[in-house]
Structures are given as structure tokens and as C-alpha cells.
Design an enzyme around this catalytic site. Sequence first.
Site, PDB file in Angstrom:
ATOM      1  N   ARG A  58       0.847  -1.029  -0.065  1.00 17.74           N
ATOM      2  CA  ARG A  58      -0.020   0.065  -0.085  1.00 17.74           C
ATOM      3  C   ARG A  58       0.736   1.076   0.091  1.00 17.74           C
ATOM      4  NH1 ARG A  58      -5.012  -1.463   2.899  1.00 17.74           N
ATOM      5  NH2 ARG A  58      -4.867   0.618   3.613  1.00 17.74           N
ATOM      6  N   THR A  59       1.804   1.330   1.019  1.00 13.97           N
ATOM      7  CA  THR A  59       2.454   2.563   0.965  1.00 13.97           C
ATOM      8  C   THR A  59       3.370   2.812  -0.254  1.00 13.97           C
ATOM      9  OG1 THR A  59       2.596   2.232   3.435  1.00 13.97           O
ATOM     10  CG2 THR A  59       4.300   3.625   2.649  1.00 13.97           C
ATOM     11  N   LYS A  86      22.761 -10.598   0.232  1.00 18.97           N
ATOM     12  CA  LYS A  86      24.200 -10.789  -0.126  1.00 18.97           C
ATOM     13  C   LYS A  86      25.237 -10.345   0.392  1.00 18.97           C
ATOM     14  CE  LYS A  86      22.687 -11.037  -5.137  1.00 18.97           C
ATOM     15  NZ  LYS A  86      22.665  -9.798  -6.150  1.00 18.97           N
ATOM     16  N   ARG A 108      11.731   2.492   3.316  1.00 19.73           N
ATOM     17  CA  ARG A 108      11.359   1.866   4.707  1.00 19.73           C
ATOM     18  C   ARG A 108      12.356   0.816   5.001  1.00 19.73           C
ATOM     19  NH1 ARG A 108       5.372  -0.764   5.136  1.00 19.73           N
ATOM     20  NH2 ARG A 108       4.916   1.504   5.446  1.00 19.73           N
ATOM     21  N   HIS A 136       6.691   6.975  11.323  1.00 18.32           N
ATOM     22  CA  HIS A 136       6.025   6.770   9.753  1.00 18.32           C
ATOM     23  C   HIS A 136       5.351   8.045   9.770  1.00 18.32           C
ATOM     24  CE1 HIS A 136       4.433   5.136   6.357  1.00 18.32           C
ATOM     25  NE2 HIS A 136       3.730   4.181   6.675  1.00 18.32           N
TER      26      HIS A 136
END
Lengths: 320, 424
Positions: A58-59, A86, A108, A136
Site C-alpha cells: 500500500r505505502t 548478499k 522503508r 512513519h
Amino acid sequence: MTFRARHLLGIEHLAPEEIRAVLDLSEKYVDLNRRTVKQGDALQGLTQINMFFENSTRTQASFELAGKRLGADVMNMSVAHSSVKKGETLIDTALTLNAMHPDLLVVRHPSSGAVNLLASKVNCAVLNAGDGRHEHPTQALLDALTIRRAKGRIQRLTVAICGDIAHSRVARSNLILLGKMENRVRLIAPPTLMPAGVGEFGCELFDDMREGLKGADVVMMLRLQRERMDGGFIPSEREYYHRYGLDAEKLAFAKEDAIVMHPGPMNRGVEIDGDLADDINRSVIQDQVEMGVAVRMACMDLLARNLRAERGAKAVGVMV
Amino acid sequence: MTLHLINARLIDPENLTDSEGSLTIENGQIAALNGPAPKGATILDCQGHCLAPGIVDLGVKVGEPGERHKESFRSAGLAAAAGGVTTLIARPDTLPAIDTPEGLEFVTRRAAEASPVRIRHMAALTKGRAGREMVEVGFLLDAGAIAFTDCDHVVTDTKVLSRAMVYAKSLGALIMGHPQDPGLSSGAAATSGKFASLRGLPGVSPMAERMGLDRDLSLIEMTGVRYHFDQITTARALPPLERAKKNGFDVTAGTSIHHLTLNEFDVGDYRTFFKVKPPLRSETDRLAMVEAVGLGLIDIISSMHTPQDEESKRLPYEEAASGAVALETFLPAAMRLYHAGQLTLPQLFRAMALNPAKRLGLPQGRLAIGSPADLVLFDPDAPFVLDRFKLKSKSKNTPFDGHRMEGRVLRTFVGGVQVFGAEG
């Protein structure tokens, strides 16, 4: 210019007038987004990279759409499964990206503070799309816009935030924003999901939901992560729903015109009753999603203006 | 060779005095205090600066074996000399851990050939610091182990720990433990409270320290072992510690210089150089620790020198390694407590030199005739701004980078020989 920030890392660093500036500009983008032709040019020629170290649908979609509607070249990098595996460090990933000259970096990350760290290593504007359990900011801003449109103001309101406060960056950003805008904030949670020392932020704390909802103008529900449900923090899903799930009976303790919010994705029947979530007279959950795109457009627009001003000043040798 | 130091401000932690005087060094020992200059002695004018016993630093991490890129015996020894540390007690939390007489012999040899200051070694208490089988306590004692510790690994199995204690007791060995409940503190990166919540960091209740302390005290009562708590950092742990001492248990306690001079808010915007173990505490706890040092309830201040390279610190806060280098900042940081009027210089050197030496059975730490001439000459008021890249440690992870500090080491002597400072 009231919005001076170089990055958007958290609500903590924003002044009330900066918050207001974002909300005011967002209103214009809400109008734009409702037109048939949704095209702005604020980010024309700029490159936006969405870097999600944690899965998000969604974000990420919201940021992508926001960038595209303002004319940016948008690239999505899902790093959750690639270079990190990695063994590449966050800083190396950041430096690699930085070499590609992005202008806006949307990040994020599952660790608190990781976005701050990254912002200190790159030359572009960084937007925090959620870091660990820290902040957020765009979620809090879109919630503020939703409240302001529904209630006509974003001050002197009683807002109850309910659910897993301890692990929620949404709760943290919201309680900081609501506090800065002079609202009464109530936190409702079982004691195992209430962070320590949070009473010192000037919030009222409740473990009884009915008590906490009394007289509230806004009821903000939080998502309860599945992995926290089984015995670790709460005994069971059904006991949680019984004591902290929002249904019509508990909502009756809030003001008659109280609105219901949820940052999504919802667990129907865990933290919120399904019918209530769909009740267009009470629930503004769909509005939140709509406001999200507009708020992210506004944030990126404002940061891009500061970025351009800074670069312009540098080009002609002015001190900034 | 005889060296006669005049115009010195003598800091005597045994008698808790701070007075003008002179000191004579002969054959590596303190030969006289306030005596006349012996014939043919080299005279050194201290110009009113402080002369104190060299610091005995209990619990220094050196990266040998295993992490020599972070710190070697050479670099640690040079840093110690520059910081006024004349005896360095190395921790066994190396890779691999020092848990065999052979390993101990290796580090003893390496330290002796590389370091300008004295280095003594602790050994692990259990093999691989894994908390399952005790090490060869007897052989290790014979090979020179000065104490036994699993460092920050708590021995969770109390049966294993109690047997190791009983065994150590029979040999008169000293055990050093880390008071912490490992369950409650697992995954924590900060002390729970307002700051941790604001930053969204997983916190540990300060009570976890007292729980660890209480458990260990029960086992100490049961076994009668000689025991030292490496770091007490919270006010809540002090009452049980005080009771144990009153009851005559053979216990001592330490704390780190960082917990005496910094608090949780210094972490600020996720600055990982401030990430130490246990995490920095509240200001109330910090002040309680300073007071406890003044009262002698906390016996020993350590630097808890823990070198980490840039890679292990340049990470998100939760993932970053813990620890800070401190050999060179130990004394100037301690001067903050002196300048704040919270502790006197003799009180500080009691905790930084005399008490650790006494606890470990070393003759150092005293300004007394016949004691080894391990000394530090310093100016407690000299101001400077710390530049981490000027540190002698291989690792530069100090929380004091860019800080204004006061207190400079001018000369350091080990066994009467100058190992740091100006020529002549």
C-alpha cells in the site's frame, strides 16, 4: 517558505507551521487527484527511488502514484530480498543508489533509525516511509489531513489511539503530531503492548477500552501483527478482540459523531468489527488511503522545492 | 637511576589526601615521599601538576587473538600509556576465548613483547564462554590468570555456575560476573523508558540488572566465592549490593566510566558510538552511581574499553555492535566528575587504581614507599577538544568525539620508566 526541512525523517523534527503547510498543499492535490486528468509537474525531471527493505504494497503504491502524478521518474527497488541477502550493508546500498543521482529517496526499513543513518550519507531528499518502530511521518500527516477534513480542525480534539502501541511507528508519529497540534491524546492498549515511559509524552494511558473511548472525537485503531497474537504479548486473538476490538458497543462510549480510522491493512474481527470498518457514516478508512496519495505528493513537492532552492543557491554560490 | 619529582600535587588514594610534595623513584619503586633530593638524582619539576598512581584498568578488550584489526596488544598498550593506564587487565572475550592455559600463554607472551604498560590477563570461566563446562581453573591460575569471567555472557545454568564457584573458591580464584537477567534483556538496545520509546528502540528494564545481581548474590552466599560484579549501572541494584557487603560477603562491584559520565539521552539521533553494554541509563541512575563511587559502595571504575571498527558501528542502531574505546579518554572523562565537584581526585584514584589493584592482589595503585613506581603525571585543567582520529587505539569508536574535555596526561611511568610524555 514555511516548510524548511531537507528530509522528512519524522514528525519529531517538524514545527506546527510546517505540518500546516503540508496539509494546506495536500488539499490542492486532493482536488487534482479527483480530476480525470491527474497530472502535475512539480517533480518534472526529478528521479524518485522507492527503496523498501520491508515488504509493503500500500505505502509503496501510494508513493509511486504520488511521484508519477507529479511527473517524476519513479523506480521501485525491492531490497528486502536482494543485495541485503548478499551481505551488502545499508550504507553501501545507499552509496550505490546515491551514485545514480536520485532526487527523492523513499525508504522503508525494519530497524529504527535506519532511515536517519541513510539520510546522512546521500545527497538527495530522503522520505521516511516507516523505520522499525520509530516513525512513519506520512501516515501521521495523512491521518491529520483526514481528521481535519472530517472534523474541520486539527486541534482541541480528543483522539484515542488503540492497539499495539509498543510496536507501532504509526502510533509514535501520530501521538507526536497530535501533541504538537494541541490535541488530547489517549493511548489504549493492554499493558504488554504499551511502551514504557510513554506517559511522559503527555498522553493519557488506559487499559480499559471503554474508559479510554469516553468522549473521544477520533478513534484510531492500530493493526495487531499476527506474530504477536499467540501468547507472547496477549493470550489469544479472541480475548484481544473481546477486550480491545472495536465494535459498535464499545464505539458507543465515544462521541456520537466520532470517526473511526485504521492505517491498514485491517484484521477484520481481530482489532475491528468488519461492519464497522465499512460503515460510511463512521469509518474514514477509505478517505485515509485517498489522503495518503495527496499528502505524499505535497511532501515530495515541498522537499523538491527546498532541494531545487539549495542546488540553485549552490550553483550561484550563495550560502544556505 | 634515581628520579626525583618535585613540585608535584600528590594524589594519595590510600590516605585520601591531595597535597603538594615530592616523590623519589629508585630501582623502579617509590623510594621516598617528600624526602630530600638524593645525590645524582635527575630532578623533574612537575610544576604543580598532579602525580597519582597509574590507573589499573580492569576489563579491557584487546583484539588478540581474532580481531587484531580492531586492537592489538601494541596499540592497546600505547593507548593505555597515553591515557595514564599503567596496568591493563585484559578480558578473555576474544576469538577464540582465552579458556586454556595454552591460549593464556600465547596472549601473555604477545602482551609482554608488544606493550609498554603492564598487562595481566583474565581467563574465561567456562569453555568457549558457553556456560556449560568450567575451564581448567587450576592450570589457568598457574599460568597467571588473574581472574575468571565469561564477560557479558551470563552463565544461565545455575548448577554449572555454582560448581564453578565452589571449585574457584577452593583455589582462592576471583570470579567476575555480569549482573543481568539474560531473558529479560534479550534483544534490547536501550534502557526502557521515555527515550527508548521515543526512538522506537527495544528496551530492557533496569530491573534486569538487579535480577542478575540477586541471583549471583544467592550463589555467592551459597558458595562463599570471591566475586566481582563488572558493571553496576542502576540505582535499584545498590541496596542489595550494600546488604551483601554488610553481611560480609567477599564481593566488590565496578562500573564503567561511560555510565558515570553519560546518560541515555546522549544517544541522541541513533549515534551508535554511544551504544554500550549495558545500555546507557537514566540521569537518575547516573547520579546514583557517582554517589555510590564516592561512598565506596562501588569499588572500581573501569574504562570497559571495547574497540569496534567502523563497519560494526555504521549500521542501524539495533544492529550495531556495542562498546566504546576508552583507554585514552578514561582520565579526562573522570575529570568531569572532579570538575563538577562530585568526586575528589583521591576518591577517583581509589576507584581507578587502588581498589582494582587491591582486589586483584597487585602491589600497584598506591603512593607508598616500596610500591612499584607506576605513576601518572597529569594536568586536570588542561582543556582540549577530542579528535577521535588522533587516538592511538586502532579503533576510533569513542562517544567523546568532538567533546570539550579537561585533563591531559603529561607523563606516564611504569616501574619508574617513562612510557609516555615529553623527553627529558
